[in-house]
Design a protein around this motif. Structure first.
Motif, short mmCIF file in Angstrom:
data_model
loop_
_atom_site.label_atom_id
_atom_site.label_comp_id
_atom_site.label_asym_id
_atom_site.label_seq_id
_atom_site.Cartn_x
_atom_site.Cartn_y
_atom_site.Cartn_z
N ARG A 280 0.97 -1.40 0.28
CA ARG A 280 0.23 -0.29 0.05
C ARG A 280 1.17 1.36 -0.41
N ALA A 281 1.54 1.44 0.37
CA ALA A 281 2.93 1.95 0.77
C ALA A 281 3.43 2.30 -0.46
N GLU A 282 3.39 1.26 -1.03
CA GLU A 282 4.73 1.53 -2.76
C GLU A 282 3.74 2.22 -3.53
N MET A 283 1.91 1.65 -3.40
CA MET A 283 1.46 2.58 -4.04
C MET A 283 0.76 3.55 -4.35
N TRP A 284 1.08 4.34 -2.68
CA TRP A 284 1.04 5.62 -2.38
C TRP A 284 2.12 5.92 -2.94
N ALA A 285 3.27 5.51 -3.46
CA ALA A 285 4.46 6.47 -3.33
C ALA A 285 4.11 6.60 -5.19
N GLU A 286 3.73 5.31 -5.21
CA GLU A 286 3.38 5.82 -7.59
C GLU A 286 2.12 6.58 -7.58
N ILE A 287 0.82 6.71 -7.10
CA ILE A 287 -0.06 7.38 -6.60
C ILE A 287 1.13 8.98 -6.77
N ARG A 288 1.64 9.01 -5.87
CA ARG A 288 2.23 10.93 -5.86
C ARG A 288 2.92 11.22 -6.88
N ARG A 289 3.63 10.06 -7.00
CA ARG A 289 4.69 10.18 -8.46
C ARG A 289 3.82 10.90 -9.40
N LEU A 290 2.39 9.72 -10.15
CA LEU A 290 1.72 10.51 -10.92
C LEU A 290 0.99 11.98 -11.01
N ALA A 291 0.63 11.65 -9.56
CA ALA A 291 -0.26 13.64 -9.16
C ALA A 291 1.47 14.96 -9.83
N ALA A 292 1.82 14.36 -9.46
CA ALA A 292 3.26 15.36 -10.03
C ALA A 292 3.16 15.44 -11.91
N GLU A 293 2.86 14.41 -12.42
CA GLU A 293 2.40 14.71 -13.66
C GLU A 293 1.41 16.12 -14.09
N LYS A 294 1.44 17.29 -14.02
CA LYS A 294 0.49 18.12 -14.43
C LYS A 294 -0.68 17.96 -15.44
N ALA A 295 -0.22 16.72 -16.51
CA ALA A 295 -1.05 16.64 -17.70
C ALA A 295 -1.83 15.79 -17.44
N LEU A 296 -2.01 14.86 -16.15
CA LEU A 296 -2.71 14.15 -15.71
C LEU A 296 -3.80 14.22 -13.97
N THR A 297 -5.30 13.85 -14.66
CA THR A 297 -5.48 14.13 -13.54
C THR A 297 -6.08 12.49 -12.98
N VAL A 298 -5.87 12.59 -11.82
CA VAL A 298 -6.49 11.30 -11.23
C VAL A 298 -7.21 11.50 -10.18
N VAL A 299 -8.78 10.19 -10.48
CA VAL A 299 -9.68 10.04 -10.06
C VAL A 299 -9.41 9.18 -8.79
N LEU A 300 -9.14 9.49 -7.90
CA LEU A 300 -9.21 8.13 -6.55
C LEU A 300 -10.26 7.51 -6.23
N THR A 301 -10.73 6.22 -6.60
CA THR A 301 -11.47 5.60 -5.60
C THR A 301 -11.23 5.16 -4.39
N THR A 302 -12.10 5.16 -3.31
CA THR A 302 -11.54 5.01 -1.92
C THR A 302 -12.21 4.95 -0.50
#
Ligand SMILES: Nc1ncnc2c1ncn2[C@@H]1O[C@H](COP(=O)(O)OP(=O)(O)OP(=O)(O)O)[C@@H](O)[C@H]1O
Length: 340
Positions: free
Chosen positions: A181-203
């Motif tokens: 889970r911690a690794e996945m959070w780190a991946e999502i944080r990295r994706l968040a840094a990509e300004k061209a990408l919007t992430v819709v996170l269901t949780t």
């Protein structure tokens, strides 16, 4: 509206009713739900099981049709421009997308080729995604031999193969151990840094939304309970939280005892079987713990741990939904609210 100001996702008065089947009532899964997601952000759809998060995601990804209302993704209507929406989105569903008999590289290549990407470009993109998700060493191992965390990362990589502008992640960490889970959070944080990408996170994990989402909407019974940044939502609550564990609770007696302490506000008493909890807000709860203990002692109320905490998203949910997040509404025996 300029493209930078245009929301990545706009959900407008969505209603979704599922047929209940033979002799069962219909299920109103979405009940006039509206929100807008700014482009380039991580946006949390937060709510307990059955709140309507997956239904919202399915409508936004063109997999399900709304009963009424509308949704636009990257400016395209999900009903009228479904093909354009599909080109702009990646969708990582709750179940695994990868073929377990194939390797990660084969899965990525297949997905890229199905999206019409040329073989050389698909090879480059697949290798880049394997590197990005730290899966290069596992590139040629069968997916069935990978850990749950690695498979989940591959699922996310598959959702990104065609470089979408909006990525829908439905419960990306459910079933993962804390390390994965911690690794996945780190991946999502990295994706968040990509300004061209919007992430819709269901949780349904409050701390996941708190950690990762720039903004979030709390959904309950298909409705928006409240929307904003995690810190804005917490700042709407006045004072800190007092929580008292109750043993064999008599809800009316607990309520009377709480009412006798004027400094306690927004009191919620929940009981389930032989246990329960009192939640209240106060400007300085630590200073009134003594008064709470003596009021409970004189009323003969049995209680366990008493704790004090700064406002969290649990408290936001409790305040606006009217019940504690952990307790499934369907199994609460007795919930009583007192606004002091
Ligand atoms: N295909 C369906 N037919 C009938 N009812 C459905 C269907 N899909 C979902 N529901 C009901 O709609 C409501 C919302 O479900 P939904 O899956 O959107 O919630 P959720 O917030 O994503 O929860 P979970 O995290 O458990 O998936 C629930 O009451 C659910 O039982």
């Amino acid at each position: 509206m300029s493209s930078s100001a245009m929301p990545a996702v706009e959900v407008d008065h969505l209603v979704k009713t599922y047929s209940g089947g033979r002799k069962q009532p219909d299920v109103r899964a979405l009940d006039d739900l509206s929100f807008a997601i700014p482009a380039g952000t991580v946006y949390g759809l937060l709510g307990p099981n059955g709140a309507g998060k997956s239904t919202t995601t399915k409508i936004c990804t063109t997999l399900s049709a709304a009963t009424s209302g509308s949704a636009r993704v990257s400016g395209f209507d999900v009903r009228g421009d479904a093909d354009a929406v599909r080109q702009h989105i990646g969708y990582v569903s709750q179940g695994t997308a990868a073929d377990p008999r194939q390797t990660p590289m084969e899965n990525l290549m297949m997905s890229a080729r199905l999206r019409g990407i040329s073989r050389p470009d698909a090879t480059d993109r697949s290798k880049a995604l394997l590197a990005q998700f730290d899966l290069s060493e596992a590139a040629d191992r069968k997916v069935s031999k990978l850990s749950g965390g690695m498979r989940r990362k591959l699922d996310v990589a598959l959702g990104l193969v065609h470089s979408p502008s909006v990525l829908f992640l439905d419960e990306p960490t459910t079933g993962l151990d804390p390390e994965a889970r911690a690794e996945m959070w780190a991946e999502i944080r990295r994706l968040a840094a990509e300004k061209a990408l919007t992430v819709v996170l269901t949780t349904h994990y409050l701390e996941e939304a708190d950690e990762l989402a720039d903004r979030l909407v709390i959904i309950d019974h298909g409705r928006s309970v409240i929307e904003g940044t995690p810190s804005e939502l917490k700042a709407t609550l006045d004072g800190d939280t007092l929580s008292v564990e109750l043993l064999e609770p008599d809800v009316a007696a607990v309520r009377r005892a709480a009412e006798s302490i004027p400094a306690l506000r927004h009191v919620v008493v929940e009981a389930r079987g032989t246990s329960g909890r009192l939640f209240a807000r106060a400007d300085d709860p630590a200073a009134i713990i003594g008064r709470v203990i003596s009021a409970f002692d004189s009323a003969g109320i049995e209680f366990g741990a008493v704790s004090v905490s700064r406002p969290s998203l649990d408290d936001v949910y409790l305040h606006y939904a009217g019940r504690a997040y952990q307790i499934d509404a369907g199994t609460v025996d007795n919930t009583d609210k007192v606004s002091a």
